[in-house]
Design a protein around this motif. Structure first.
Motif, PDB file in Angstrom:
ATOM      1  N   GLU A  84       0.178  -3.079   4.350  1.00 60.94           N
ATOM      2  CA  GLU A  84      -1.266  -2.859   4.481  1.00 60.94           C
ATOM      3  C   GLU A  84      -1.803  -3.526   5.738  1.00 60.94           C
ATOM      4  O   GLU A  84      -1.476  -4.672   6.036  1.00 60.94           O
ATOM      5  N   GLU A  85      -2.609  -2.758   6.484  1.00 63.47           N
ATOM      6  CA  GLU A  85      -3.200  -3.282   7.714  1.00 63.47           C
ATOM      7  C   GLU A  85      -4.627  -3.763   7.452  1.00 63.47           C
ATOM      8  O   GLU A  85      -5.407  -3.089   6.772  1.00 63.47           O
ATOM      9  N   GLN A  86      -4.939  -4.924   7.976  1.00 64.24           N
ATOM     10  CA  GLN A  86      -6.301  -5.439   7.868  1.00 64.24           C
ATOM     11  C   GLN A  86      -7.148  -4.822   8.979  1.00 64.24           C
ATOM     12  O   GLN A  86      -6.813  -4.907  10.152  1.00 64.24           O
ATOM     13  N   ARG A  87      -8.245  -4.196   8.591  1.00 60.40           N
ATOM     14  CA  ARG A  87      -9.116  -3.545   9.571  1.00 60.40           C
ATOM     15  C   ARG A  87     -10.487  -4.218   9.569  1.00 60.40           C
ATOM     16  O   ARG A  87     -11.026  -4.553   8.520  1.00 60.40           O
ATOM     17  N   ASN A  88     -11.041  -4.372  10.769  1.00 55.71           N
ATOM     18  CA  ASN A  88     -12.390  -4.917  10.900  1.00 55.71           C
ATOM     19  C   ASN A  88     -13.386  -3.767  10.884  1.00 55.71           C
ATOM     20  O   ASN A  88     -13.680  -3.150  11.909  1.00 55.71           O
ATOM     21  N   LEU A  89     -13.881  -3.447   9.702  1.00 55.62           N
ATOM     22  CA  LEU A  89     -14.789  -2.325   9.542  1.00 55.62           C
ATOM     23  C   LEU A  89     -16.234  -2.763   9.751  1.00 55.62           C
ATOM     24  O   LEU A  89     -16.640  -3.852   9.332  1.00 55.62           O
ATOM     25  N   ASP A  90     -16.986  -1.880  10.376  1.00 54.79           N
ATOM     26  CA  ASP A  90     -18.418  -2.113  10.543  1.00 54.79           C
ATOM     27  C   ASP A  90     -19.126  -1.495   9.339  1.00 54.79           C
ATOM     28  O   ASP A  90     -19.331  -0.288   9.265  1.00 54.79           O
TER      29      ASP A  90
ATOM     30  N   MET B  86       0.841  -1.183   0.000  1.00 58.75           N
ATOM     31  CA  MET B  86       0.000   0.000   0.000  1.00 58.75           C
ATOM     32  C   MET B  86       0.884   1.244   0.000  1.00 58.75           C
ATOM     33  O   MET B  86       1.940   1.275   0.632  1.00 58.75           O
ATOM     34  N   TYR B  87       0.429   2.260  -0.733  1.00 58.41           N
ATOM     35  CA  TYR B  87       1.208   3.494  -0.824  1.00 58.41           C
ATOM     36  C   TYR B  87       0.462   4.646  -0.153  1.00 58.41           C
ATOM     37  O   TYR B  87      -0.754   4.789  -0.312  1.00 58.41           O
ATOM     38  N   LEU B  88       1.198   5.454   0.604  1.00 57.58           N
ATOM     39  CA  LEU B  88       0.656   6.641   1.255  1.00 57.58           C
ATOM     40  C   LEU B  88       1.467   7.857   0.823  1.00 57.58           C
ATOM     41  O   LEU B  88       2.567   7.738   0.284  1.00 57.58           O
ATOM     42  N   THR B  89       0.908   9.029   1.104  1.00 57.03           N
ATOM     43  CA  THR B  89       1.553  10.273   0.664  1.00 57.03           C
ATOM     44  C   THR B  89       1.643  11.263   1.815  1.00 57.03           C
ATOM     45  O   THR B  89       0.706  11.398   2.603  1.00 57.03           O
ATOM     46  N   VAL B  90       2.783  11.938   1.891  1.00 57.45           N
ATOM     47  CA  VAL B  90       2.980  13.050   2.826  1.00 57.45           C
ATOM     48  C   VAL B  90       3.349  14.285   2.007  1.00 57.45           C
ATOM     49  O   VAL B  90       4.174  14.205   1.095  1.00 57.45           O
ATOM     50  N   LYS B  91       2.725  15.416   2.337  1.00 58.88           N
ATOM     51  CA  LYS B  91       3.009  16.658   1.618  1.00 58.88           C
ATOM     52  C   LYS B  91       3.728  17.650   2.521  1.00 58.88           C
ATOM     53  O   LYS B  91       3.490  17.695   3.717  1.00 58.88           O
TER      54      LYS B  91
END
Length: 232
Positions: free
Chosen positions: A180-186, A1-6
């Motif tokens: 990438e983190e696995q999240r338990n989304l509702d 997964m890719y993230l961005t910082v400005k």
């Protein structure tokens, strides 16, 4: 997964600022050269001029030589990507799979600037030194940028130096890779966002208790006033 910082570039000397403007303007010139070659080839041959063939023509040009080779290649790749999208849409249109008008990628304005892309990132601990070509290095002092502390242990894949408001200032965009983190989304709950101008965003959530606000507004007036100030 890719993230961005400005990061907004601050504390540049006048000489450093002018060097960045010159590089950004040179990148625009190279972009337009690449666009011209592909358009003319298409008009004459009704075919696509590949990245490799365009590179062979432009690698000896003055604009290419003024830029670091990696930066120059990134410009050519971005132009190539735009034209590949055009030809893919044109193919779909000819097959009746796309109804909208298909437009050839066009030139950037003559007196404009474009983004400098660093695809091969090398850092000196917490510092980025803007890569120069040998010819540009002869007449310009190096520019060193301290990267945000949050990126010190990150795998930075790409850095973009973006001219803002006709290169009145520059923003640096760092793209980095994370696990990438696995999240338990509702998935039974949602947040609705309505974008505006004076109110940048009006948000309503489907979940909340009596002591939790279920809706909120993000004021956009300050951002609007900043934009008007920069366009004066």
């Amino acid at each position: 997964m890719y993230l961005t910082v400005k990061q907004q570039l601050k504390h540049l000397s006048k000489e450093e600022y002018l060097s960045l403007r010159e590089l950004s303007h040179t990148a625009k010139n190279l972009y337009n050269q690449a666009v011209y070659n592909i358009r003319q080839y298409y008009f004459q041959e009704k075919k696509y001029l590949s990245y490799q063939n365009n590179y062979a023509v432009l690698k000896t040009s003055e604009n290419y030589k003024l830029l670091n080779s990696n930066m120059a290649q990134q410009i050519l790749k971005e132009v190539d990507g735009s034209f590949k999208s055009f030809f893919n849409l044109l193919k779909k249109k000819n097959k009746g799979m796309y109804n909208a008008k298909v437009k050839l990628p066009n030139y950037l304005p003559k007196n404009s600037f474009t983004t400098l892309v660093i695809g091969f990132v090398r850092l000196n601990e917490d510092t980025l030194v803007i890569p120069y070509s040998n010819s540009f290095k002869k007449n310009h002092k190096k520019i060193s940028i301290k990267i945000p502390p949050i990126l010190l242990d990150k795998n930075i894949k790409e850095i973009r130096i973006i001219p803002k408001f006709n290169a009145r200032f520059f923003e640096v965009q760092y793209t980095y890779e994370v696990q990438e983190e696995q999240r338990n989304l509702d998935k039974t709950h949602a947040l609705a966002i309505d974008f505006g101008i004076n109110n940048l965003a009006t948000c309503v959530t489907s979940k909340g208790k009596s002591f939790i606000i279920k809706s909120f507004i993000i004021d956009g007036k300050k951002l609007k006033s900043i934009n008007q100030w920069f366009n004066k």
